[in-house]
Design a protein around this motif. Structure first.
Motif, PDB file in Angstrom:
ATOM      1  N   ALA A 150     -20.413  44.940  35.169  1.00 58.28           N
ATOM      2  CA  ALA A 150     -19.303  44.726  36.098  1.00 58.28           C
ATOM      3  C   ALA A 150     -19.437  45.629  37.326  1.00 58.28           C
ATOM      4  N   ILE A 151     -19.862  46.879  37.103  1.00 56.31           N
ATOM      5  CA  ILE A 151     -20.035  47.811  38.214  1.00 56.31           C
ATOM      6  C   ILE A 151     -21.130  47.321  39.158  1.00 56.31           C
ATOM      7  N   VAL A 152     -22.263  46.920  38.574  1.00 51.26           N
ATOM      8  CA  VAL A 152     -23.371  46.403  39.377  1.00 51.26           C
ATOM      9  C   VAL A 152     -22.935  45.153  40.140  1.00 51.26           C
ATOM     10  N   CYS A 153     -22.177  44.303  39.474  1.00 52.90           N
ATOM     11  CA  CYS A 153     -21.714  43.059  40.086  1.00 52.90           C
ATOM     12  C   CYS A 153     -20.853  43.350  41.313  1.00 52.90           C
ATOM     13  N   VAL A 154     -19.931  44.307  41.193  1.00 50.38           N
ATOM     14  CA  VAL A 154     -19.042  44.656  42.305  1.00 50.38           C
ATOM     15  C   VAL A 154     -19.830  45.254  43.468  1.00 50.38           C
ATOM     16  N   LEU A 155     -20.815  46.086  43.153  1.00 51.41           N
ATOM     17  CA  LEU A 155     -21.570  46.788  44.193  1.00 51.41           C
ATOM     18  C   LEU A 155     -22.646  45.929  44.858  1.00 51.41           C
ATOM     19  N   THR A 156     -23.002  44.815  44.235  1.00 52.31           N
ATOM     20  CA  THR A 156     -24.068  43.971  44.782  1.00 52.31           C
ATOM     21  C   THR A 156     -23.589  43.204  46.019  1.00 52.31           C
ATOM     22  N   PRO A 157     -24.264  43.371  47.153  1.00 55.28           N
ATOM     23  CA  PRO A 157     -23.905  42.567  48.332  1.00 55.28           C
ATOM     24  C   PRO A 157     -24.288  41.109  48.121  1.00 55.28           C
ATOM     25  N   TYR A 158     -23.581  40.209  48.762  1.00 57.84           N
ATOM     26  CA  TYR A 158     -23.793  38.783  48.520  1.00 57.84           C
ATOM     27  C   TYR A 158     -25.185  38.313  48.940  1.00 57.84           C
ATOM     28  N   ASP A 159     -25.795  38.994  49.905  1.00 62.32           N
ATOM     29  CA  ASP A 159     -27.132  38.574  50.297  1.00 62.32           C
ATOM     30  C   ASP A 159     -28.209  39.059  49.334  1.00 62.32           C
ATOM     31  N   LYS A 160     -27.804  39.819  48.300  1.00 63.26           N
ATOM     32  CA  LYS A 160     -28.742  40.306  47.288  1.00 63.26           C
ATOM     33  C   LYS A 160     -28.417  39.780  45.885  1.00 63.26           C
ATOM     34  N   VAL A 161     -27.564  38.767  45.822  1.00 60.99           N
ATOM     35  CA  VAL A 161     -27.155  38.234  44.516  1.00 60.99           C
ATOM     36  C   VAL A 161     -28.357  37.739  43.720  1.00 60.99           C
ATOM     37  N   ASN A 162     -29.231  36.977  44.341  1.00 59.28           N
ATOM     38  CA  ASN A 162     -30.409  36.473  43.630  1.00 59.28           C
ATOM     39  C   ASN A 162     -31.310  37.615  43.177  1.00 59.28           C
ATOM     40  N   ALA A 163     -31.580  38.539  44.078  1.00 59.02           N
ATOM     41  CA  ALA A 163     -32.522  39.623  43.789  1.00 59.02           C
ATOM     42  C   ALA A 163     -32.024  40.538  42.687  1.00 59.02           C
ATOM     43  N   ILE A 164     -30.717  40.757  42.629  1.00 61.41           N
ATOM     44  CA  ILE A 164     -30.167  41.726  41.669  1.00 61.41           C
ATOM     45  C   ILE A 164     -29.547  41.047  40.446  1.00 61.41           C
ATOM     46  N   LEU A 165     -28.632  40.135  40.659  1.00 66.60           N
ATOM     47  CA  LEU A 165     -27.887  39.559  39.530  1.00 66.60           C
ATOM     48  C   LEU A 165     -28.630  38.414  38.837  1.00 66.60           C
ATOM     49  N   TYR A 166     -29.494  37.735  39.574  1.00 66.99           N
ATOM     50  CA  TYR A 166     -30.174  36.573  38.979  1.00 66.99           C
ATOM     51  C   TYR A 166     -31.549  36.910  38.427  1.00 66.99           C
ATOM     52  N   VAL A 167     -32.295  37.770  39.109  1.00 75.15           N
ATOM     53  CA  VAL A 167     -33.699  37.994  38.774  1.00 75.15           C
ATOM     54  C   VAL A 167     -33.973  39.346  38.130  1.00 75.15           C
ATOM     55  N   ASN A 168     -33.301  40.385  38.560  1.00 73.26           N
ATOM     56  CA  ASN A 168     -33.652  41.743  38.150  1.00 73.26           C
ATOM     57  C   ASN A 168     -33.656  41.916  36.625  1.00 73.26           C
ATOM     58  N   PRO A 169     -34.743  42.442  36.062  1.00 73.91           N
ATOM     59  CA  PRO A 169     -34.856  42.575  34.597  1.00 73.91           C
ATOM     60  C   PRO A 169     -33.749  43.422  33.967  1.00 73.91           C
TER      61      PRO A 169
END
Length: 328
Positions: free
Chosen positions: A154-173
């Motif tokens: 949840a913390i990572v989700c809140v801090l993730t900018p929308y232009d990095k959603v794929n890189a962080i929330l979708y792909v990051n191991p």
């Protein structure tokens, strides 16, 4: 092997297939891609725990043997697809290719790297990280551990900018490990035992809920629809279908579904390249004719890979194990 969960693999891999198919009046089924990926990470956590959890608990787990089996199962197919891509595309050997060979591409937060070459192989990159963490994480599977993991997510989700959603929330191991961990928790619940009442009704209801979530996907916040919105249905879906008690389960246990399920990984690995080639070569075909040809082609190619490449490797591996055992 839990037959119903194995058969569900084919259904969800075809959802991923449809997320990559867009031609004429047929739009890409984006919701299916996010849902399918979440399911496969969760199912991987469930099945690895189902197969190796007891060894971890009893202290007989062998880390090197576990990883070598994972690599032997998935890496040759990855390299086969990568070589095919390089030959067809004529791409030069660069940083992204090297990262693909090492299965490290999903660690680089740049779409030209994590979606490079056979772009769907980013999943393997993140999955192998989950395998590396498995024996350690399994010892911490608990309600408390799940709570910690979800809070961190949840913390990572809140801090993730929308232009990095794929890189962080979708792909990051590290982030995709959350799905894998949830699957491990589900397996612990399964092995501890639980009772399902009215399984037939529940199975149908869960299918309906899944369809509803897929339908509302376009209006859901981009951060939530990468995985959390699907946890709402995939968690009970895996637990219910693992019991194999309902009407839908009886259909999933039939031989044709199990045969298709056995092709799930080849289908996943070859489908996007096959679609791209056919769309380029046959641009004048009607949409649904093209869809049929793409599905048929992917299934045929996947069957050939399974029969003449993957099964051959399995036989070689088994023979090596036997000869090693005899030598000792």
């Amino acid at each position: 092997m839990i037959a119903t969960l194995q058969s569900l693999r084919f259904i969800f891999v075809m959802m991923i297939f449809m997320s990559h198919f867009a031609f004429r009046d047929i739009r890409a089924f984006d919701a299916g891609g996010d849902c399918g990926v979440a399911f496969f990470f969760m199912l991987s956590g469930f099945m690895v725990s189902y197969g190796y959890g007891r060894q971890v608990r009893e202290g007989s787990f062998r880390y090197a043997g576990f990883l070598s089996r994972r690599i032997a199962k998935l890496y040759p197919l990855h390299i086969l697809c990568l070589v095919f891509f390089l030959l067809v595309s004529g791409s030069a050997i660069d940083f992204s290719v090297v990262m693909n060979v090492l299965l490290l591409q999903s660690w680089v937060p740049d779409p030209t790297v994590y979606f490079s070459c056979n772009s769907v192989s980013w999943f393997l990159s993140s999955l192998f990280f989950c395998y590396i963490l498995f024996p350690l994480a399994y010892r911490w599977v608990s309600a408390y551990g799940l709570g910690v993991v979800l809070v961190l997510y949840a913390i990572v989700c809140v801090l993730t900018p929308y232009d990095k959603v794929n890189a962080i929330l979708y792909v990051n191991p590290l982030v995709r490990f959350v799905d894998f961990y949830i699957g491990m928790v589900l397996c612990r619940l399964y092995t501890n035992g639980y009772h399902i009442s009215h399984a037939g009704i529940l199975e149908v209801l869960l299918v309906v809920v899944l369809v509803v979530l897929l339908a509302i996907y376009p209006v859901v916040d981009a951060k939530f629809r990468n995985a959390p919105m699907y946890w709402l249905v995939l968690v009970p879906l895996i637990l219910v279908f693992a019991k194999e008690q309902g009407i839908v389960s009886s259909l999933l246990r039939r031989r044709p579904m199990l045969m298709l399920a056995s092709l799930s990984m080849p289908v996943y690995m070859v489908h996007q390249m096959t679609i791209g080639i056919l769309l380029h070569r046959l641009p004048e075909l009607p949409g649904f004719v093209m869809l049929f040809i793409c599905i048929l082609s992917v299934l045929v190619v996947s069957w050939l890979i399974d029969q003449f490449f993957l099964r051959h490797l399995t036989k070689v591996d088994n023979n090596l194990k036997k000869s090693t055992f005899i030598h000792i």
